[in-house]
Design an enzyme around this catalytic site. Structure first.
Site, PDB file in Angstrom:
ATOM      1  CB  SER A 110      43.057  42.202  34.615  1.00  0.00           C
ATOM      2  OG  SER A 110      43.565  42.255  33.331  1.00  0.00           O
ATOM      3  CG  HIS A 112      39.383  42.214  30.163  1.00  0.00           C
ATOM      4  ND1 HIS A 112      39.796  43.498  30.386  1.00  0.00           N
ATOM      5  CD2 HIS A 112      40.395  41.422  30.560  1.00  0.00           C
ATOM      6  CE1 HIS A 112      41.013  43.475  30.894  1.00  0.00           C
ATOM      7  NE2 HIS A 112      41.402  42.233  31.009  1.00  0.00           N
ATOM      8  CG  HIS A 143      45.151  44.217  27.009  1.00  0.00           C
ATOM      9  ND1 HIS A 143      43.910  43.710  27.253  1.00  0.00           N
ATOM     10  CD2 HIS A 143      45.604  44.728  28.181  1.00  0.00           C
ATOM     11  CE1 HIS A 143      43.601  43.891  28.533  1.00  0.00           C
ATOM     12  NE2 HIS A 143      44.613  44.511  29.119  1.00  0.00           N
ATOM     13  CE1 TYR A 151      46.466  40.322  26.274  1.00  0.00           C
ATOM     14  CE2 TYR A 151      47.681  42.002  27.454  1.00  0.00           C
ATOM     15  CZ  TYR A 151      46.610  41.144  27.361  1.00  0.00           C
ATOM     16  OH  TYR A 151      45.681  41.105  28.366  1.00  0.00           O
ATOM     17  CD  GLU A 152      42.663  41.857  24.002  1.00  0.00           C
ATOM     18  OE1 GLU A 152      41.603  41.264  23.797  1.00  0.00           O
ATOM     19  OE2 GLU A 152      42.716  42.984  24.538  1.00  0.00           O
ATOM     20  CB  ALA A 199      46.083  43.741  37.161  1.00  0.00           C
ATOM     21  CG  MET A 237      51.325  43.045  29.999  1.00  0.00           C
ATOM     22  SD  MET A 237      50.752  41.363  29.680  1.00  0.00           S
ATOM     23  CE  MET A 237      51.799  40.435  30.813  1.00  0.00           C
ATOM     24  CB  SER A 238      47.014  47.955  29.910  1.00  0.00           C
ATOM     25  OG  SER A 238      47.010  48.206  31.295  1.00  0.00           O
ATOM     26  CG  ASN A 269      51.949  39.656  39.742  1.00  0.00           C
ATOM     27  OD1 ASN A 269      50.989  40.192  39.173  1.00  0.00           O
ATOM     28  ND2 ASN A 269      53.169  39.689  39.245  1.00  0.00           N
ATOM     29  CG  HIS A 271      44.865  36.070  33.789  1.00  0.00           C
ATOM     30  ND1 HIS A 271      45.132  37.431  33.757  1.00  0.00           N
ATOM     31  CD2 HIS A 271      43.537  35.940  33.527  1.00  0.00           C
ATOM     32  CE1 HIS A 271      44.002  38.083  33.493  1.00  0.00           C
ATOM     33  NE2 HIS A 271      43.029  37.209  33.343  1.00  0.00           N
TER      34      HIS A 271
END
Ligand code: HPA
Length: 271
Positions: free
Chosen positions: A29, A60, A82, A84-85, A112, A210-211, A234, A246
């Site tokens: 990201s 992306h 991802h 989550y997609e 990220a 998350m990746s 963050n 995001h």
């Protein structure tokens, strides 16, 4: 894994990308700008490649970029898939299998991530020393193709010690702060709760995202040498009194862009 699907994708790509890539880059990201540095680029949109999944998340671009970076033949994924997609992990990791078939030997994975280690600062880069798969999923579940890799892969040295040493030396030479730590992969798409962040810290995590973990597992299964870099966009939930968004993630990647680009290019040159 479907070998025929893999061959179709690889054959299609090879019609356009004449030179076999040696180094693969997965750009997380906000980090896709690195692909702009690739010389004589050949770009192939994901949605044109047979059997390739299509990226849905904001920030992306969704293409493979082939060409030269620091004199080396590379292929970059500008945008990744991802869990989550809604993609199963064999779809998430399909591009890594394709990269392997194209000739990639070394994979640089970027992402990220939220800082869990309280000594980290927003905007730091973190070399991934090791990971914790907290997704409760594994991309290698299912029949094993022995031509791809062994049934029970060893992950003792998932993130190449040799390449980590190079990354640390290069960062020191460039005066870029490079933290090192353990990356924990959650499924997302929610950011963590403060209680979860405490748990992640207790279990040994320094950063959370998350990746990356599915791709690295497949890359190691396929025998690639892997380097992982996180951009701490963050502090993870509950550390600072701010909501997570995001937008903040993307803003931070923009702020550290120069350091990130410089460091990755030097790593590509040296590995
Ligand atoms: N948590 C999970 N994933 C992330 C974060 C985070 O705080 N920041 C960027 N990706």
């Amino acid at each position: 894994m479907n070998k025929q699907a893999l061959n179709e994708a690889t054959n299609y790509i090879q019609e356009f990308a004449e030179n076999a890539p040696v180094i693969g880059l997965i750009l997380g990201s906000g980090l896709g700008v690195l692909a702009k540095e690739i010389e004589q680029p050949v770009k192939i949109q994901y949605d044109s490649i047979p059997n390739f999944p299509v990226s849905t998340v904001e920030g992306h671009a969704g293409q493979l970029v082939f060409g030269k970076l620091e004199g080396k033949q590379v292929v970059a994924m500008q945008g990744r898939f991802h869990f989550y997609e809604g993609y199963p992990l064999d779809a998430v990791t399909f591009p890594v299998r394709v990269m392997k078939q194209l000739g990639v030997k070394q994979l640089i994975v970027t992402n990220a991530a939220g800082g869990v280690n309280e000594e980290f600062e927003v905007g730091n880069l973190m070399l991934i020393q090791d990971h914790i798969n907290n997704m409760n999923q594994n991309p290698l579940i299912g029949p094993n193709d022995e031509t791809e890799g062994v049934r029970f892969p060893d992950l003792s040295n998932a993130y190449s010690k040799r390449m980590r040493t190079i990354a640390k030396d290069e960062a020191a030479g460039l005066n870029i702060t490079l933290q090192e730590g353990v990356y924990v992969a959650n499924t997302g798409p929610c950011y963590e709760t403060p209680a979860e962040v405490k748990m992640i810290r207790k279990m040994g995590g320094d950063a959370v995202g998350m990746s990356t973990v599915p791709e690295v597992i497949v890359a190691r299964h396929a025998g690639m040498e892997v380097l992982g870099l996180s951009c701490i966009t963050n502090m993870a939930a509950g550390i600072l009194p701010q909501p997570l968004s995001h937008e903040e993630v993307i803003e931070t990647t923009e702020r550290v862009r120069e350091d990130f680009l410089t460091l990755v290019k030097r790593i590509v040159l040296t590995i």
